[in-house]
Design an enzyme around this catalytic site. Sequence first.
Site, short mmCIF file in Angstrom:
data_model
loop_
_atom_site.label_atom_id
_atom_site.label_comp_id
_atom_site.label_asym_id
_atom_site.label_seq_id
_atom_site.Cartn_x
_atom_site.Cartn_y
_atom_site.Cartn_z
N SER A 182 33.61 43.89 37.20
CA SER A 182 34.96 44.08 37.74
C SER A 182 35.51 45.47 37.48
O SER A 182 36.27 46.00 38.29
CB SER A 182 35.91 43.03 37.16
OG SER A 182 35.53 41.73 37.56
N HIS A 245 39.74 44.81 34.25
CA HIS A 245 40.30 44.99 35.58
C HIS A 245 41.31 46.13 35.59
O HIS A 245 41.30 46.98 36.50
CB HIS A 245 40.98 43.71 36.06
CG HIS A 245 40.06 42.54 36.19
ND1 HIS A 245 39.45 41.93 35.12
CD2 HIS A 245 39.64 41.84 37.29
CE1 HIS A 245 38.71 40.92 35.54
NE2 HIS A 245 38.79 40.84 36.86
#
Length: 298
Positions: A182, A245
């Site tokens: 991610s 993230h």
Amino acid sequence: MGDIDLEQQEPFPVDRDGKPFRSGADQLDDDRKVGCCEKFQLSVSKWMLPEDARSKYLERANCCPPPIFIVLISIAELAVFIYYAVWKPQKQWVTLDEGIWNSPLTYQPESREQAWRFFSYMFVHAGVEHIVGNLVMQLVLGIPLELVHKGFEVGMVYLAGVLAGSLCSSIFDPLSALVGASGGVYALIGGYFMNAVVNFREMIPLLGVFRILAIVVFVGVDFGFAFYRRFVNDEAGLKVSFVAHFGGILAGMTIGYVFFSAYNKKLLKDPRFWLCIVGYIVFVLVAVIFNIWLTPAS
């Protein structure tokens, strides 16, 4: 008849095949003479570049080299996932299992002295929805980006996001493990999102709205899964960080934006490039100091 000023003419008014030279935009105006490859390149230019950079891209657009980096990294991630899924098939297709938790690739706070884990965690995924989401997004976005900006730029942004993700996790969620690509995916998203916002009027407004909405929807859904894995799904007492993230998207909105907005420009002469590089190096040094002397992890 008036005199012809030879100095004002194109120095080479024909191409290598002896045909009259036309600019990239002119060549694509006549759909009857445009092949599938040219149409595809035109679509890529509309999605990835502001209007003032499209003609230059179309003049020299080709698929050589092909988007090797993003394809190879995706194959490697899928291969690692299949390996652990076959090894521990009973749970791996849904959530984490002991095989992944003990993997030498997973980032674990107590093993942070093994520096490769700050990068290698991107090859390990927590389940089917985790790897499918990452692979789909990085292929859909990464291949067009690599066609325009080539593998070096896309690779640098992707890996910068991976490292920023693990370092952010080690600082702001220091007791949690970390798996998934991610950080790299969000770096690509962040760089592309900034370009779509800054060049909104030049990148076809209707498509711009669609792009921004699509990114927001994907980020919202992916963050939902990340929060679920971190705070709700507590099988085997394993906590998987979602902070990567944030680290990835910040790397993308800075380094990624500079790389992706500098098409056909010399990066070394762009002050934004040096500002981002210096800022990134400072961040890495601060994170290293924190992990050596200040972290609460054992």
